[in-house]
Design a protein around this motif. Structure first.
Motif, short mmCIF file in Angstrom:
data_model
loop_
_atom_site.label_atom_id
_atom_site.label_comp_id
_atom_site.label_asym_id
_atom_site.label_seq_id
_atom_site.Cartn_x
_atom_site.Cartn_y
_atom_site.Cartn_z
N GLN A 82 1.27 -1.09 -0.29
CA GLN A 82 -0.53 0.21 0.14
C GLN A 82 1.14 1.92 0.01
OE1 GLN A 82 -2.92 -1.56 3.27
NE2 GLN A 82 -3.89 0.36 2.16
N GLN A 83 0.51 2.15 -0.81
CA GLN A 83 1.68 3.74 -0.90
C GLN A 83 1.04 4.87 -0.24
OE1 GLN A 83 2.08 4.34 -5.54
NE2 GLN A 83 1.56 2.42 -5.81
N PHE A 84 1.47 5.47 -0.05
CA PHE A 84 0.93 7.18 1.30
C PHE A 84 2.35 8.31 0.97
CE2 PHE A 84 -0.17 2.46 3.60
CZ PHE A 84 -1.29 3.17 4.50
N CYS A 85 1.10 9.26 1.19
CA CYS A 85 2.63 10.65 0.40
C CYS A 85 2.20 11.70 1.71
CB CYS A 85 2.28 10.75 -0.44
SG CYS A 85 3.09 12.23 -0.99
N TYR A 86 3.03 11.96 1.96
CA TYR A 86 2.53 12.85 3.18
C TYR A 86 3.45 14.30 2.67
CZ TYR A 86 0.51 8.96 6.09
OH TYR A 86 -0.14 7.42 6.48
N VAL A 87 2.91 15.14 3.37
CA VAL A 87 3.75 16.37 3.51
C VAL A 87 3.33 16.54 5.02
CG1 VAL A 87 3.42 18.55 2.98
CG2 VAL A 87 2.94 17.29 1.32
N GLY A 88 4.82 16.93 5.44
CA GLY A 88 5.05 18.12 6.31
C GLY A 88 6.60 17.42 7.04
N ALA A 89 6.45 17.27 8.15
CA ALA A 89 8.47 17.30 9.07
C ALA A 89 8.07 15.54 8.77
CB ALA A 89 8.49 17.43 10.17
N PRO B 298 8.18 3.98 17.47
CA PRO B 298 7.44 3.24 18.80
C PRO B 298 7.97 1.24 18.78
CG PRO B 298 6.04 3.40 17.24
CD PRO B 298 6.97 4.56 17.45
N ILE B 299 8.73 1.38 17.28
CA ILE B 299 9.25 -0.02 17.03
C ILE B 299 10.32 0.22 16.71
CG2 ILE B 299 6.87 -0.83 15.63
CD1 ILE B 299 7.86 0.22 13.21
N PRO B 300 11.08 -1.32 15.84
CA PRO B 300 12.38 -1.28 15.43
C PRO B 300 12.64 -0.61 14.09
CG PRO B 300 11.88 -3.42 16.17
CD PRO B 300 10.61 -2.61 16.60
N VAL B 301 13.79 -0.09 13.84
CA VAL B 301 13.77 0.92 13.33
C VAL B 301 15.28 -0.14 12.21
CG1 VAL B 301 14.70 2.77 11.50
CG2 VAL B 301 12.88 3.18 13.58
N LEU B 302 15.02 -0.70 10.93
CA LEU B 302 15.99 -2.16 10.50
C LEU B 302 16.66 -0.42 9.24
CD1 LEU B 302 17.66 -3.63 9.55
CD2 LEU B 302 16.37 -4.88 7.69
N VAL B 303 17.80 -0.17 9.56
CA VAL B 303 19.01 0.64 8.63
C VAL B 303 19.73 0.10 7.41
CG1 VAL B 303 20.28 2.50 8.73
CG2 VAL B 303 18.90 2.34 10.28
N ALA B 304 19.16 0.25 6.27
CA ALA B 304 20.11 -0.81 5.24
C ALA B 304 21.25 0.15 4.81
CB ALA B 304 19.25 -0.77 4.46
N LYS B 305 22.98 -0.89 4.77
CA LYS B 305 23.81 0.32 5.02
C LYS B 305 24.61 -0.66 4.12
CE LYS B 305 25.75 2.11 7.80
NZ LYS B 305 26.15 3.78 8.39
N ASN B 306 23.64 -1.54 3.29
CA ASN B 306 24.79 -2.49 1.66
C ASN B 306 23.85 -2.90 0.61
OD1 ASN B 306 24.61 -4.71 2.52
ND2 ASN B 306 25.09 -4.60 4.43
N GLU B 307 24.49 -2.87 -0.27
CA GLU B 307 23.65 -3.12 -1.24
C GLU B 307 23.20 -4.73 -1.57
OE1 GLU B 307 24.78 -1.88 -5.47
OE2 GLU B 307 24.53 0.53 -4.60
N SER B 308 23.76 -5.83 -0.38
CA SER B 308 23.72 -7.02 -0.53
C SER B 308 22.83 -7.31 -0.35
CB SER B 308 24.54 -7.78 0.03
OG SER B 308 24.48 -8.04 1.69
N SER C 189 4.23 9.59 13.30
CA SER C 189 2.51 9.48 13.28
C SER C 189 1.95 7.72 11.90
CB SER C 189 1.52 10.46 12.59
OG SER C 189 0.51 10.68 12.51
N HIS C 190 3.11 7.86 11.51
CA HIS C 190 1.92 6.15 10.26
C HIS C 190 2.32 5.44 10.26
CE1 HIS C 190 1.23 3.83 6.66
NE2 HIS C 190 2.13 3.79 7.17
N ILE C 191 3.69 5.32 11.70
CA ILE C 191 3.61 3.89 12.49
C ILE C 191 2.83 3.38 13.68
CG2 ILE C 191 5.15 2.68 13.60
CD1 ILE C 191 7.93 4.35 12.62
#
Length: 295
Positions: free
Chosen positions: A74-81, A126-136, A88-90
């Motif tokens: 599902q796609q979502f688009c917001y305007v703001g910070a 409020p949830i874990p954040v997975l940060v993608a650091k490589n392209e593997s 807020s979405h989470i």
């Protein structure tokens, strides 16, 4: 209620990495995926037009780069910070994991992961954040997580375990030894210092075994998810979890070095307890993906 993963994109190469890995996890876990694009608010532009243009750009981006994912999106688009809209979405959508790239082509997403906005997302998410650091291509077979054996650390890894079903957990604990010279200033001789260090090691080993036993113990009141995972190393049998005991001064450089030596796939960092002071340094310097959360 559906289990959802949220992924933020600014259409950059780095956010594509995050989206690719989010799709992998969603497919593996049978989750749905919320793809979120946020247009930074400006008093010089019309927010309605910005949102409409953002929606069109998001749809075009997904159709061009991810035409067939075998995952409900599902796609979502917001305007703001950025960090406020993401959080807020989470909360509104009750997502369970947020995926994001290490840096975007826009200044805003770069700021998210390298500056003060990063801290706001991690502290408020409020949830874990997975940060993608490589392209593997992700496999997430070995999860490397520093621990101080606290309840907070345990709660974190039990939450993370749900996203990496069947993975091996490698817990890393640094035994904090007072400098021999400092002990000497208090009148301790070599024999006393040796006995003190031995006592620290014995205590750490006992706590590590207790932590492992607790981690490997199945919760009878909790129904575990059954997920079929296709892995290359099916024939390789390993323990579900192990602990690496180290001694010295805890630093991000040492942690990353040990993680590499253990063939880690991702680093899992709780931003609480004794390790929180260097969590962002690990995030900044790691070439492995990092999942981070303030418990």
């Amino acid at each position: 209620m559906k289990n959802r993963i949220a992924v933020a994109t600014d259409f950059s190469q780095n956010s594509m990495m995050a989206l690719t890995k989010a799709i992998y996890l969603a497919k593996t876990l049978k989750y749905t995926l919320d793809v979120v694009h946020i247009v930074e608010y400006s008093i010089f532009r019309d927010p309605k037009k910005d949102k409409r243009a953002g929606k069109e750009a998001l749809s075009k981006f997904l159709n061009e780069h991810f035409p067939s994912t075998e995952v409900e999106i599902q796609q979502f688009c917001y305007v703001g910070a950025l960090h406020k809209k993401l959080n807020s979405h989470i909360r509104d959508r009750e997502c369970r994991l947020l995926c994001i790239g290490a840096a975007g082509e826009s200044q805003h997403l770069t700021a998210v992961l390298l500056g003060s906005t990063t801290k706001k997302i991690v502290k408020n998410s409020p949830i874990p954040v997975l940060v993608a650091k490589n392209e593997s291509v992700p496999d997430y077979l070995n999860i490397f997580s520093p621990t101080d054996f606290s309840d907070i650390s345990f709660e974190f890894v039990k939450t993370i375990e749900k996203f990496f079903v069947g993975a091996n957990f490698i817990f890393y604990h640094m035994i904090n030894r007072p400098f021999e010279l400092r002990l000497g200033h208090y009148g301790a001789n070599e024999d006393q210092i040796s006995k003190y260090n031995t006592k620290l090691e014995t205590k750490a080993k006992a706590r590590s075994q207790e932590f492992l036993n607790h981690f490997n113990k199945k919760d009878k009141n909790q129904t575990q998810e059954k997920v079929q995972i296709d892995k290359k190393d099916k024939n390789q049998t390993q323990e579900k979890a192990q602990i690496v005991l180290d001694s010295g001064i805890l630093s991000y450089a040492r942690l990353l070095s040990v993680a590499d030596s253990k063939n880690a796939s991702v680093i899992a960092l709780p931003t609480s307890g004794k390790i929180s002071f260097f969590a962002l340094d690990v995030l900044q310097n790691s070439h492995l993906d990092v999942v981070i959360w303030k418990v």
